[in-house]
Design a protein around this motif. Structure first.
Motif, PDB file in Angstrom:
ATOM      1  N   GLN A  68       6.350   1.201  -3.834  1.00  0.00           N
ATOM      2  CA  GLN A  68       6.355  -0.209  -4.190  1.00  0.00           C
ATOM      3  C   GLN A  68       7.158  -1.033  -3.193  1.00  0.00           C
ATOM      4  OE1 GLN A  68       4.545  -1.653  -6.823  1.00  0.00           O
ATOM      5  NE2 GLN A  68       5.091  -3.417  -5.569  1.00  0.00           N
ATOM      6  N   SER A  69       8.239  -0.474  -2.672  1.00  0.00           N
ATOM      7  CA  SER A  69       9.030  -1.192  -1.667  1.00  0.00           C
ATOM      8  C   SER A  69       8.224  -1.432  -0.405  1.00  0.00           C
ATOM      9  CB  SER A  69      10.302  -0.398  -1.341  1.00  0.00           C
ATOM     10  OG  SER A  69      11.143  -0.295  -2.471  1.00  0.00           O
ATOM     11  N   ASN A  72       5.750  -4.243  -1.125  1.00  0.00           N
ATOM     12  CA  ASN A  72       6.451  -5.527  -1.088  1.00  0.00           C
ATOM     13  C   ASN A  72       6.743  -5.954   0.340  1.00  0.00           C
ATOM     14  OD1 ASN A  72       6.500  -5.867  -3.854  1.00  0.00           O
ATOM     15  ND2 ASN A  72       8.488  -4.851  -4.103  1.00  0.00           N
ATOM     16  N   THR A  73       7.089  -4.980   1.182  1.00  0.00           N
ATOM     17  CA  THR A  73       7.379  -5.300   2.579  1.00  0.00           C
ATOM     18  C   THR A  73       6.140  -5.844   3.277  1.00  0.00           C
ATOM     19  OG1 THR A  73       9.097  -3.601   2.683  1.00  0.00           O
ATOM     20  CG2 THR A  73       8.178  -4.359   4.777  1.00  0.00           C
ATOM     21  N   ARG A  75       3.543  -7.193   1.958  1.00  0.00           N
ATOM     22  CA  ARG A  75       3.089  -8.451   1.372  1.00  0.00           C
ATOM     23  C   ARG A  75       4.036  -9.613   1.659  1.00  0.00           C
ATOM     24  NH1 ARG A  75       0.739  -6.370  -4.545  1.00  0.00           N
ATOM     25  NH2 ARG A  75      -1.196  -5.473  -3.685  1.00  0.00           N
ATOM     26  N   GLY A  76       5.064  -9.344   2.470  1.00  0.00           N
ATOM     27  CA  GLY A  76       5.970 -10.412   2.870  1.00  0.00           C
ATOM     28  C   GLY A  76       6.967 -10.804   1.807  1.00  0.00           C
ATOM     29  N   ASN A  77       7.209  -9.934   0.824  1.00  0.00           N
ATOM     30  CA  ASN A  77       8.129 -10.263  -0.255  1.00  0.00           C
ATOM     31  C   ASN A  77       9.565  -9.843   0.030  1.00  0.00           C
ATOM     32  OD1 ASN A  77       5.985 -11.274  -1.774  1.00  0.00           O
ATOM     33  ND2 ASN A  77       5.543  -9.276  -2.667  1.00  0.00           N
ATOM     34  N   VAL A  78       9.810  -9.280   1.212  1.00  0.00           N
ATOM     35  CA  VAL A  78      11.154  -8.883   1.603  1.00  0.00           C
ATOM     36  C   VAL A  78      11.751  -9.986   2.459  1.00  0.00           C
ATOM     37  CG1 VAL A  78      12.529  -7.178   2.853  1.00  0.00           C
ATOM     38  CG2 VAL A  78      10.568  -6.450   1.506  1.00  0.00           C
ATOM     39  N   TRP A  79      12.943 -10.412   2.153  1.00  0.00           N
ATOM     40  CA  TRP A  79      13.581 -11.520   2.876  1.00  0.00           C
ATOM     41  C   TRP A  79      13.639 -11.216   4.358  1.00  0.00           C
ATOM     42  CZ3 TRP A  79      17.986 -12.061   5.889  1.00  0.00           C
ATOM     43  CH2 TRP A  79      18.366 -13.382   6.159  1.00  0.00           C
ATOM     44  N   TRP A 116      13.569  -3.120   7.187  1.00  0.00           N
ATOM     45  CA  TRP A 116      13.471  -3.874   5.934  1.00  0.00           C
ATOM     46  C   TRP A 116      14.135  -3.160   4.755  1.00  0.00           C
ATOM     47  CZ3 TRP A 116       9.430  -2.962   9.286  1.00  0.00           C
ATOM     48  CH2 TRP A 116       8.970  -4.070  10.011  1.00  0.00           C
ATOM     49  N   VAL A 448      -3.270 -12.458  -9.354  1.00  0.00           N
ATOM     50  CA  VAL A 448      -2.172 -13.424  -9.172  1.00  0.00           C
ATOM     51  C   VAL A 448      -2.410 -14.697  -9.979  1.00  0.00           C
ATOM     52  CG1 VAL A 448      -1.477 -12.549  -6.911  1.00  0.00           C
ATOM     53  CG2 VAL A 448      -3.292 -14.253  -7.041  1.00  0.00           C
ATOM     54  N   GLY A 572      -3.437 -10.267   1.035  1.00  0.00           N
ATOM     55  CA  GLY A 572      -2.394  -9.273   1.205  1.00  0.00           C
ATOM     56  C   GLY A 572      -2.910  -7.848   1.155  1.00  0.00           C
TER      57      GLY A 572
END
Length: 581
Positions: A68-69, A72-73, A75-79, A116, A448, A572
């Protein structure tokens, strides 16, 4: 008469039974002890198994957290910061980009996303809130080895009304008597290279031969050349770029010029950058017999389409689980053939096409972001080239090249209208492909909460900037009134644009296949638009699409590579499958 039994003799006979009760008691006690021991052992093992099962499950959860991490990476969900860029599929699988500086795994050619993800001293990422009991590590690899690109090129001349002639890949223009010149394109042979990082390579060459005093291309009648890139690795793809040829081959000071419409071509993700200093290609005199101009460029590999992610989860008591997952970069990947693409009817029923009478409305294939080559303004099916030309009410509002035709289907019936072939996107090659694409996009939008339908009483869904994010997807299953917004917009009914609607991104009008722009206003659409008509829930092929513009006002429909790129990021990465290994 019964015999008399002596009591002493009876006692003597039972002496052999002495201790039987003790043995029986001992046997029973042993059996009970064994059963009790088994019960104690079973209870102990059950407790131990319960503890081990919990540890195994925690390790499994750790492996899931790693997958999952990674999702998220991608999909651009990591700062992201200046040192932590937004992740791309290429960055994730390349150790030099995936890992932080100093990560020893980089030298081992292992990409583990440490740029990340925060690895600890034990090279594990601890799952927050688990008191350091659950952790994971991940690796990512490119399933298609997309760094390796193999391609050839081909070329075709279009003489228009110039009076020149074409034979194969050779153009001949003649002057008085025996005076003439011949320009031949020599294609690039099969070339295989590692194109990440970008690699320089040949793209073919032009050979010019002058006969006697040479000849000129008539002024005002430019000859066109179409250069096609045919890619076979890492996957099959092709794309084209056009050029205009002008000038003459006569006097000492004359010049023949081949000017391409831009410097960048993309074939399903692979970028071919023509040599900037080589555009235009110029043949200067004096020429005695011949001249050769090589066309060179830089080839950059595409983003990987499939990423294999392997995650190892760790739990208490040394528990460990391994999971692997395939991530598909996007359920929808789109290279625009033109600013506005209309897929025509398979039976050649004419489309309805009208660009409007207003001289203030502009249509352009020039990249508003100024990063890619100019596209044709319109791309239509070959049967509709004549209809498209007639539907352009004011040619001075359309940037040249005006019309291209999709290479899926019949070629244009008329050679009087300048046009050239462009690649047909996969979802426009058949109505069934289009239906499948709509199903995929509908599922992505529902995931979504961006799926909309008109009310049960009919009508249209209004889409505005307030419910369409910059990189979001919006799926309208029915008619849509576009009031503005951005991202990836899919409409299965009719699309209506009235007043001042501005939009940035990609608009797909698939199904109803009708676009109506009405009224004045100055709304602009930057990106790309595709229109195709077919029965979304039935069978059969493509039918006739509609693009109709009425009214005045200032408005622009123009290609924008950045807007298209952002729209492609709206869907994504998607999970293609997960298994334990």
């Amino acid at each position: 008469m019964k015999p008399i039994i002596n009591s002493s003799d009876a006692m003597t006979d039972r002496r052999g039974e002495r201790g039987a009760a003790l043995i029986t008691t001992l046997l029973l006690a042993t059996m009970l002890l064994t059963a009790g021991g088994a019960l104690v052992l079973s209870t102990t093992l059950s407790a131990t198994n319960a503890i081990d099962s919990t540890a195994e499950m925690q390790a499994y959860y750790g492996a899931e957290a790693g997958l999952q991490s990674t999702v998220n990476t991608l999909r651009g969900n990591v700062w992201a910061s200046s040192t932590t860029p937004v992740a791309s599929a290429r960055a994730v699988v390349e150790p030099a980009e995936s890992n932080v500086s100093g990560d020893a795994s980089t030298g081992q050619n292992i990409a583990r996303l440490s740029r990340w993800l925060s690895y600890g001293s034990n090279n594990h990422v601890v799952v927050p809130g688990t008191d350091n009991l659950i952790a994971f590590d991940v690796t990512a690899t490119d399933l298609d080895n997309s760094k390796v690109v193999r391609y050839t090129t081909s070329g075709k001349f279009d003489v228009g009304s110039s009076g020149c002639t074409v034979s194969g890949a050779s153009l001949t223009c003649t002057g008085p008597g025996v005076n003439a010149f011949t320009l031949t394109y020599v294609p690039q042979s099969t070339t295989t290279l590692t194109a990440y990082p970008a690699a320089s390579s040949g793209l073919g060459s032009f050979v010019l031969t002058k006969v006697a005093s040479g000849a000129s291309i008539p002024s005002g009648s430019p000859v066109r050349f179409q250069l096609t890139f045919n890619q076979t690795l890492p996957w099959a793809a092709k794309d084209t770029i056009s050029a205009s040829i002008s000038g003459d081959v006569t006097a000492v000071a004359s010049t023949l010029q081949i000017a391409f419409s831009g410097t960048t071509v993309k074939a399903d993700g692979t970028t071919f950058d023509l040599c900037g200093a080589c555009n235009p290609l110029v043949f200067n005199h004096p020429l005695i017999l011949s001249g050769v101009k090589s066309l060179t460029g830089t080839v950059t590999a595409p983003q990987p389409k499939r990423v294999l992610v392997r995650s190892t989860g760790y739990g208490p008591k040394g528990a460990m689980k391994r999971l692997e997952m395939i991530l598909n970069q996007s359920v929808f990947d789109f290279d625009a053939p033109a600013t506005l693409t209309l897929r025509g009817a398979e039976d050649c029923t004419p489309m309805v096409f009208d660009t409007g009478d207003s001289g203030a409305k502009n249509y352009s294939g020039l990249d508003n972001y100024a990063a890619e080559a100019q596209l044709p303004t319109f791309a239509v099916s070959g049967c509709d080239v004549t209809v498209a030309d007639a539907g352009i009410k004011k040619h001075d509002t359309i940037d040249d090249p005006e019309i291209a035709y999709l290479d899926a289907g019949a070629a244009p019936g008329s050679s009087a209208i300048q046009s050239f072939a462009v690649s047909t996107p996969n979802f426009l090659q058949s109505a069934d492909n289009a239906r499948t694409t709509l199903d995929d996009l509908e599922a992505a939008a529902k995931a979504v909460n961006r799926y909309f339908t008109p009310s049960t009483s009919g009508g249209s869904v209004s889409v505005t900037a307030s419910n369409t994010s910059a990189e979001g997807i919006t799926f309208v299953d029915g008619d849509c009134n576009l009031d503005g917004g951005s991202g990836l917009l899919i409409v299965t009914g009719d699309l209506n644009m009235s007043g001042n609607p501005s939009f940035s991104g990609v608009i797909l009008v698939l199904g109803g296949g009708s676009v109506n722009r009405n009224g004045g206003g100055n709304g602009n659409v930057f990106g790309a638009m595709v229109v195709a008509a077919f029965d979304r829930n039935g069978t059969g092929g493509f039918t006739s699409p509609t693009f109709n513009t009425n009214g005045g006002g200032n408005s622009t429909l123009q290609y924008d590579s950045l807007a298209v790129s952002r729209a492609m990021g709206a869907v994504g990465a998607s999970v293609g499958g997960i298994r334990e290994y």
